[in-house]
Design a protein around this motif. Structure first.
Motif, short mmCIF file in Angstrom:
data_model
loop_
_atom_site.label_atom_id
_atom_site.label_comp_id
_atom_site.label_asym_id
_atom_site.label_seq_id
_atom_site.Cartn_x
_atom_site.Cartn_y
_atom_site.Cartn_z
N ARG A 1 0.84 -1.21 0.00
CA ARG A 1 0.00 0.00 0.00
C ARG A 1 0.87 1.25 0.00
NH1 ARG A 1 -3.61 -2.74 4.53
NH2 ARG A 1 -5.33 -3.57 3.29
N TRP A 2 1.90 1.25 0.83
CA TRP A 2 2.80 2.41 0.89
C TRP A 2 3.53 2.62 -0.43
CZ3 TRP A 2 2.66 6.38 3.91
CH2 TRP A 2 2.15 6.26 5.21
N ARG A 3 3.78 1.53 -1.14
CA ARG A 3 4.40 1.65 -2.46
C ARG A 3 3.39 2.07 -3.53
NH1 ARG A 3 8.95 2.99 -3.05
NH2 ARG A 3 9.17 2.05 -5.11
N ARG A 4 2.11 2.19 -3.11
CA ARG A 4 1.00 2.56 -4.01
C ARG A 4 0.89 1.59 -5.19
NH1 ARG A 4 2.01 9.12 -4.27
NH2 ARG A 4 1.91 9.48 -2.03
N ALA A 5 1.11 0.34 -4.86
CA ALA A 5 0.95 -0.70 -5.88
C ALA A 5 -0.51 -1.11 -5.98
CB ALA A 5 1.80 -1.92 -5.52
N ASN A 6 -0.89 -1.66 -7.12
CA ASN A 6 -2.21 -2.23 -7.31
C ASN A 6 -2.15 -3.68 -6.83
OD1 ASN A 6 -3.16 0.16 -8.68
ND2 ASN A 6 -2.00 -0.53 -10.44
N ILE A 7 -2.94 -4.01 -5.81
CA ILE A 7 -2.86 -5.32 -5.18
C ILE A 7 -3.98 -6.23 -5.70
CG2 ILE A 7 -2.90 -6.56 -2.99
CD1 ILE A 7 -2.01 -3.93 -1.65
N PHE A 8 -3.57 -7.38 -6.23
CA PHE A 8 -4.53 -8.40 -6.69
C PHE A 8 -4.44 -9.59 -5.73
CE2 PHE A 8 -3.52 -5.88 -10.37
CZ PHE A 8 -4.71 -5.79 -11.08
N GLU A 9 -5.58 -10.02 -5.22
CA GLU A 9 -5.62 -11.15 -4.29
C GLU A 9 -6.06 -12.41 -5.02
OE1 GLU A 9 -8.40 -9.09 -1.69
OE2 GLU A 9 -6.99 -9.39 -0.05
N VAL A 10 -5.43 -13.53 -4.69
CA VAL A 10 -5.83 -14.83 -5.25
C VAL A 10 -6.09 -15.78 -4.09
CG1 VAL A 10 -5.17 -16.79 -6.67
CG2 VAL A 10 -4.51 -14.48 -7.36
N ASP A 11 -7.25 -16.43 -4.11
CA ASP A 11 -7.67 -17.29 -3.00
C ASP A 11 -6.69 -18.44 -2.78
OD1 ASP A 11 -10.01 -15.94 -2.31
OD2 ASP A 11 -11.16 -16.94 -3.89
N MET A 12 -6.52 -18.76 -1.49
CA MET A 12 -5.70 -19.90 -1.10
C MET A 12 -6.54 -21.18 -1.09
SD MET A 12 -2.50 -19.14 -0.47
CE MET A 12 -1.79 -20.15 0.85
N GLU A 13 -5.92 -22.26 -1.54
CA GLU A 13 -6.50 -23.59 -1.41
C GLU A 13 -5.66 -24.38 -0.41
OE1 GLU A 13 -8.46 -24.19 -5.80
OE2 GLU A 13 -6.33 -24.69 -5.60
N GLU A 14 -5.89 -25.68 -0.29
CA GLU A 14 -5.21 -26.46 0.73
C GLU A 14 -3.72 -26.63 0.47
OE1 GLU A 14 -7.10 -30.17 1.55
OE2 GLU A 14 -9.04 -29.26 2.02
N ASP A 15 -3.27 -26.37 -0.75
CA ASP A 15 -1.85 -26.54 -1.07
C ASP A 15 -1.26 -25.33 -1.79
OD1 ASP A 15 -3.24 -26.88 -3.44
OD2 ASP A 15 -1.96 -28.52 -4.16
N GLY A 16 -1.85 -24.15 -1.55
CA GLY A 16 -1.34 -22.93 -2.18
C GLY A 16 -2.43 -22.19 -2.93
N VAL A 17 -2.05 -21.13 -3.66
CA VAL A 17 -3.05 -20.33 -4.37
C VAL A 17 -3.75 -21.15 -5.46
CG1 VAL A 17 -1.98 -18.08 -3.98
CG2 VAL A 17 -1.30 -19.43 -5.97
N ASN A 18 -4.96 -20.72 -5.79
CA ASN A 18 -5.70 -21.32 -6.90
C ASN A 18 -5.00 -20.94 -8.21
OD1 ASN A 18 -7.71 -21.18 -9.17
ND2 ASN A 18 -9.06 -22.06 -7.62
N ILE A 19 -4.43 -21.92 -8.88
CA ILE A 19 -3.61 -21.66 -10.06
C ILE A 19 -4.42 -21.09 -11.21
CG2 ILE A 19 -2.20 -22.74 -11.86
CD1 ILE A 19 -0.71 -22.39 -9.28
N GLU A 20 -5.65 -21.56 -11.38
CA GLU A 20 -6.49 -21.07 -12.46
C GLU A 20 -6.77 -19.57 -12.29
OE1 GLU A 20 -10.92 -21.85 -14.46
OE2 GLU A 20 -10.08 -23.31 -13.05
N SER A 21 -7.14 -19.18 -11.07
CA SER A 21 -7.40 -17.76 -10.79
C SER A 21 -6.12 -16.94 -10.91
CB SER A 21 -7.97 -17.60 -9.38
OG SER A 21 -9.20 -18.29 -9.24
N PHE A 22 -5.02 -17.53 -10.46
CA PHE A 22 -3.72 -16.87 -10.53
C PHE A 22 -3.36 -16.52 -11.97
CE2 PHE A 22 0.98 -16.92 -10.41
CZ PHE A 22 1.22 -16.13 -9.31
N GLU A 23 -3.54 -17.48 -12.87
CA GLU A 23 -3.17 -17.24 -14.26
C GLU A 23 -4.14 -16.27 -14.94
OE1 GLU A 23 -1.25 -19.49 -18.11
OE2 GLU A 23 -2.27 -20.71 -16.59
N LYS A 24 -5.39 -16.25 -14.51
CA LYS A 24 -6.33 -15.28 -15.06
C LYS A 24 -5.87 -13.85 -14.80
CE LYS A 24 -10.70 -17.88 -15.09
NZ LYS A 24 -12.05 -17.99 -14.48
N VAL A 25 -5.37 -13.62 -13.58
CA VAL A 25 -4.85 -12.29 -13.24
C VAL A 25 -3.64 -11.98 -14.11
CG1 VAL A 25 -3.82 -10.88 -11.42
CG2 VAL A 25 -5.70 -12.43 -10.87
N LEU A 26 -2.78 -12.96 -14.31
CA LEU A 26 -1.57 -12.76 -15.11
C LEU A 26 -1.90 -12.42 -16.57
CD1 LEU A 26 0.58 -15.75 -13.79
CD2 LEU A 26 0.95 -13.33 -13.30
#
Length: 473
Positions: free
Chosen positions: A210-235
């Motif tokens: 926030r202090w760097r004034r970056a745009n923050i995108f959140e990706v939901d966590m699953e039982e073994d890390g972030v949801n890869i499908e949602s992660f790649e959609k953001v990318l």
């Protein structure tokens, strides 16, 4: 585009027009007349509407971006960005612990703490080490040395933790993980750059971005890390500069990444040209043998991981020492950022830590901590399953220092539970602290066992159960 009347500006002679346009838009964004993420008028349309030169509107939009009130999507336009402020509840939470720190800590049941309890500090061993360092180095031990860090400490870290696979010059000593995240973000991120974080994630990292004034995108966590499908959609939709992750016993969820997901994320980093800030959090405290230690950095064939490790969290919080291993491309900028921040970390503490690690005391301390914390972990698991089984759901982390619980009852919030428990002398961490939008954390809370003995764990969980039952009445 039909531009609404509130976009109109009554220009004054003394102030540049682009400044007046920008100030009007800032006011509209702050008062929510223009919503966060709402598209601003196209430059051509706005130029005609205001009857000004195109460059005037361009400069106004640039000013908004520089001040963190707007961001640009290539080929799409400029969008409003509401600057985030500290919520009333965040202040309430902070003030609660300020009062606690000046009050009677003996009676409190602190499930919110994240560092080793003072009874487990290796005080005698470390005192002996400091005396040895002073006897060996004399006054030199008290003089600030290399801003990159005490050379022997960097060599020992390389040898003991990395098998001499690193270049000593790639290791930078920092004052804990928080400073490491801040330094890495300064090297990688500019204003309005895009960063992906786990949802939920460590509040300290959110503050840095926030202090760097970056745009923050959140990706939901699953039982073994972030949801890869949602992660790649953001990318695919956004040019991402970096991804902040806690690969082991993530704060707050306690989740550790599977090897499969780590490999996939490494592939995506190369494909979409972003960097990974890996905060190696509490990976020493593994209680479940099914959890293998393979950090992102070990898989880093393309030099895309900024690795951050702190010795403060489970060792001696007061010494505030950690280190960064940076990719070659950011090596100089990360080093400069460290120098501009505090020049150098305590020379005496660095020398003492180096000797502590080199003499094998570090491994002995971690071994004894693991034995004690494993006992508390098992007790807390058993009591959550018996005392809170009807009230919460959770995943067993298999290590670390805390549990992340989700409330089952739709009428109870973690904020309400926090406020009720404070009156009983029990302290938890509400989920609100781990999300961009605090409302996303309404149903979750974290409880840790590093600041509590077995008796307090039993008493505290009983009180939590009783308060949850009273909330339903």
């Amino acid at each position: 585009m039909d531009i609404k009347e509130f976009f109109k500006v009554n220009f004054e002679i003394e102030v540049p027009k682009y400044v007046q346009i920008a100030n009007n838009l800032k006011n509209l964004i702050e008062t929510k007349v223009i919503e966060d993420g709402e598209k601003l008028p196209p430059i051509r349309d706005y130029t005609e509407f205001l009857k000004v030169n195109k460059i005037t509107v361009v400069n106004a939009y640039k000013k908004l971006q520089q001040e963190g009130f707007a961001y640009q999507k290539v080929g799409s336009g400029t969008y409003a960005k509401k600057k985030e402020v500290v919520s009333t509840f965040m202040r309430e939470y902070s003030n609660t612990f300020k009062r606690l720190s000046t009050g009677n800590l003996e009676e409190a049941i602190d499930f919110a703490g994240e560092t080793t309890g003072e009874l487990l500090f290796p005080i005698k061993d470390f005192k002996d080490i400091i005396n040895k360092v002073l006897d060996r180095d004399g006054a030199e031990a008290l003089v600030s040395q290399n801003p990159l860090g005490y050379e022997n400490l960097r060599k020992t870290i390389n040898k003991v933790f990395w098998g001499n696979d690193l270049d000593n010059e790639d290791i930078l000593i920092v004052s804990g993980a928080q400073q490491g995240i801040d330094i890495a973000s300064k090297a990688i991120l500019n204003i309005n750059d895009n960063v992906i974080v786990e949802k939920p994630t460590y509040g300290g990292a959110l503050s840095v971005f926030r202090w760097r004034r970056a745009n923050i995108f959140e990706v939901d966590m699953e039982e073994d890390g972030v949801n890869i499908e949602s992660f790649e959609k953001v990318l695919k939709k956004n040019k991402i500069s970096c991804f902040y992750t806690m690969s082991y016993f993530q704060n707050p969820t306690g989740i550790s990444y599977s090897l499969e997901k780590k490999k996939k994320i490494m592939e995506l980093a190369q494909k979409y040209d972003f960097y990974i800030i890996e905060d190696d959090y509490l990976s020493e405290l593994i209680y479940d043998e099914s959890v293998d230690y393979i950090p992102f950095k070990w898989l880093d064939k393309n030099d895309r991981v900024v690795y951050i490790k702190s010795f403060s969290k489970i060792f001696l919080p007061g010494i505030r020492i950690g280190y960064i291993v940076s990719p070659k491309i950011f090596k100089e900028s990360i080093q400069n950022s460290k120098i501009n921040t505090d020049i150098a970390t305590s020379s005496l503490m660095q020398r003492a830590l180096e000797m502590y690690i080199a003499e094998g005391k570090w491994k002995e301390n971690i071994s004894s901590l693991s034995i004690e914390y494993r006992k508390r972990y098992k007790l807390m698991t058993r009591l959550i399953d018996s005392e809170l089984k009807d009230s919460v759901s959770y995943n067993k982390p298999g290590g670390g220092l805390s549990f992340y619980l989700t409330l089952r009852d739709e009428h109870i919030t973690s904020k309400l539970l926090f406020q009720r428990l404070v009156k009983k002398g029990v302290y938890i961490t509400p989920g609100a602290l781990f999300f961009r939008n605090i409302k996303d954390g309404n149903k979750t809370f974290r409880i840790g066992f590093s600041q509590t003995d077995k008796d307090k764990i039993s008493k505290g969980l009983k009180i939590i159960r009783e308060e949850l039952e009273l909330c339903r009445i």
